[in-house]
Write a protein that holds these residues in place. Structure first.
Motif, mmCIF file in Angstrom:
data_model
loop_
_atom_site.group_PDB
_atom_site.id
_atom_site.type_symbol
_atom_site.label_atom_id
_atom_site.label_comp_id
_atom_site.label_asym_id
_atom_site.label_seq_id
_atom_site.Cartn_x
_atom_site.Cartn_y
_atom_site.Cartn_z
ATOM 1 N N ILE A 177 0.820 -1.212 0.000
ATOM 2 C CA ILE A 177 0.000 0.000 0.000
ATOM 3 C C ILE A 177 0.854 1.262 0.000
ATOM 4 O O ILE A 177 1.851 1.345 0.717
ATOM 5 N N ASP A 178 0.470 2.194 -0.867
ATOM 6 C CA ASP A 178 1.093 3.515 -0.909
ATOM 7 C C ASP A 178 0.310 4.390 0.064
ATOM 8 O O ASP A 178 -0.845 4.717 -0.174
ATOM 9 N N ASN A 179 0.948 4.743 1.187
ATOM 10 C CA ASN A 179 0.269 5.513 2.241
ATOM 11 C C ASN A 179 0.742 6.969 2.274
ATOM 12 O O ASN A 179 0.743 7.603 3.315
ATOM 13 N N HIS A 199 5.954 5.208 0.648
ATOM 14 C CA HIS A 199 5.647 6.637 0.745
ATOM 15 C C HIS A 199 6.443 7.405 -0.292
ATOM 16 O O HIS A 199 7.614 7.109 -0.506
ATOM 17 N N SER A 200 5.829 8.432 -0.845
ATOM 18 C CA SER A 200 6.606 9.500 -1.434
ATOM 19 C C SER A 200 6.970 10.397 -0.255
ATOM 20 O O SER A 200 6.129 11.155 0.246
ATOM 21 N N ALA A 201 8.228 10.306 0.207
ATOM 22 C CA ALA A 201 8.668 11.129 1.348
ATOM 23 C C ALA A 201 8.803 12.589 0.945
ATOM 24 O O ALA A 201 8.992 13.462 1.802
ATOM 25 N N THR A 202 8.698 12.849 -0.349
ATOM 26 C CA THR A 202 8.640 14.212 -0.891
ATOM 27 C C THR A 202 7.482 14.988 -0.259
ATOM 28 O O THR A 202 7.530 16.213 -0.183
ATOM 29 N N LYS A 203 6.447 14.260 0.191
ATOM 30 C CA LYS A 203 5.226 14.899 0.653
ATOM 31 C C LYS A 203 5.300 15.086 2.179
ATOM 32 O O LYS A 203 6.153 15.809 2.647
ATOM 33 N N TYR A 204 4.439 14.394 2.951
ATOM 34 C CA TYR A 204 4.379 14.696 4.388
ATOM 35 C C TYR A 204 5.662 14.358 5.143
ATOM 36 O O TYR A 204 6.045 15.067 6.069
#
Ligand code: PLP
Length: 386
Positions: A177-179, A199-204
């Motif tokens: 899952i992409d959370n 995760h895209s750690a680019t975000k939150y």
């Protein structure tokens, strides 16, 4: 500092994985801006550090923090969210394999699945993540994986998480899952039986819109296999980017608390506003998955999407009048961002595909940042039809 299972997530974010005492007594972990490391006598060749192998002190500290907050055995940071996604999928699937996913995916993921995987002999079918009864009919003898997103973009729909895990176990599939939209503060899929979380750690996770990075966490063997794949593909995170992500992570818990509270108030305000047709936010009782979101999520995140009664014309006028949110794609940063998905993130879909996905031309997506909620509310108030 070693992981202490008694610590709360916010304490892990600050202390877990930090060398104590600090290196040269430094309070913050320095940046190891070196590509390679000395091969001292007695160190086995495979234990020598090299930045591409994700084994520098900056990488190791991040991995320990992520393991602690996700409740995972192991974790890996990558040079982007897409690097985490591609390395994970290419680790789990090979030629002849089939997998299940959803049609409403992050654009880069959708393009990777549709443009790159078929050439490698990997095929997929889409399921409706909210309709478990329909999933079994899409299984084939070569189905190996179910790949979903915890909160979809831009309609913020959620799969039936516990059913996904049950289904995957019953049919011997990996559940991934992409959370990115949920964040580990609000939801920790590993604790509910998913094999890996991305995760895209680019975000939150980084939270300051100044780094591109990714994360995958899960079981020790799986993450080791993904690390080997990433070593070959070359998608490791640079030490300086590690440092920035590390700095951003320390405030994740308190940032998410504010994102959650502010987006919730904004969603409620919009839902009451006479110019608004529809608001999508998992925290609202009108959201179709609100009941189980409430049972599994600590908060509902900072993403809100909505439609005006005046459709596209109303959306265009709002985008012209709004002052604080910056018109930009991406999400999860300190500054609020606003975009019209039909013209930006989902412009690559045909009008028919968008209609089928439920993305109207007038839909607006707001990434609620960390400005004072009152300032965001009054800005929305002045930008909406009176
Ligand atoms: C942004 C995003 C990605 C891709 O991440 P990058 O860091 O841009 O490579 C993947 N999934 C979701 C849900 C995203 O929002």
């Amino acid at each position: 500092m070693k992981k202490n299972p008694e610590f709360a997530l916010s304490t892990h974010l600050i202390h877990t994985g930090e060398p104590r005492p600090g290196i040269e007594n430094a309070v913050c972990l320095p940046i190891f801006q070196t590509a390679n490391y000395e091969s001292a006598d007695g160190i086995p060749y495979h234990d020598i550090c090299y930045a591409r192998l994700s084994n520098s002190p900056n990488h190791k500290a991040l991995h320990e923090k992520i393991v602690a907050i996700e409740g995972a055995e192991s974790a890996l940071v990558t040079s982007s969210g897409m690097a985490a996604i591609s390395a994970t999928v290419l680790t789990l699937l090979s030629s002849g394999d089939h997998f299940l996913t959803q049609s409403c995916l992050y654009g880069g993921t959708y393009d990777f699945f549709t443009h790159d995987l078929p050439a490698l002999g990997i095929h997929f079918d889409c399921i409706d993540p909210t309709e478990p009864a329909s999933w079994e009919s899409k299984l084939t003898p070569s189905t190996k994986l179910i790949y979903l997103e915890s909160i979809s973009n831009p309609l913020l729909q959620m799969p039936n998480f516990l059913e996904v895990v049950r289904f995957a176990k019953a049919h011997g599939l990996h559940a991934i899952i992409d959370n990115t939209f949920g964040s580990p503060v609000n939801f920790q899929p590993i604790r509910h039986g998913f094999d890996a979380v991305l995760h895209s750690a680019t975000k939150y996770l980084n939270g300051h819109s100044d780094v591109i990075a990714g994360v995958v966490a899960g079981g020790a063997t799986l993450i080791e296999n993904i690390r080997c794949k990433l070593n070959h593909l070359g998608g490791s995170l640079d030490p300086h980017a590690c440092f920035l992500l590390h700095r951003g992570l320390k405030t994740l818990a308190i940032r998410m608390e504010q994102h959650n509270q502010s987006a919730f108030k904004i969603a409620e305000f919009l839902a009451r506003h006479p110019a608004i047709l529809k608001v999508n936010y998992p925290g609202l009782p009108t959201h179709p998955q609100h009941a189980f979101a409430k049972s599994l999520f600590k908060g509902f995140g900072g993403m809100v999407s909505f439609e005006l009664k005046t459709g596209l014309a109303g959306a265009s006028s709002l985008l012209k009048k709004i002052r604080l949110p910056i018109q930009a794609v991406s999400l999860g940063g300190v500054e609020s961002l606003i975009t019209r998905p039909a013209g930006t993130t989902h412009a690559g879909l045909s009008p028919e595909e968008r209609a089928r996905a439920g993305i109207s031309d007038g839909l607006i997506r707001l990434s609620v940042g960390l400005e004072a909620t009152a300032d965001l509310l009054s800005d929305l108030q002045q930008a909406l039809p009176q």
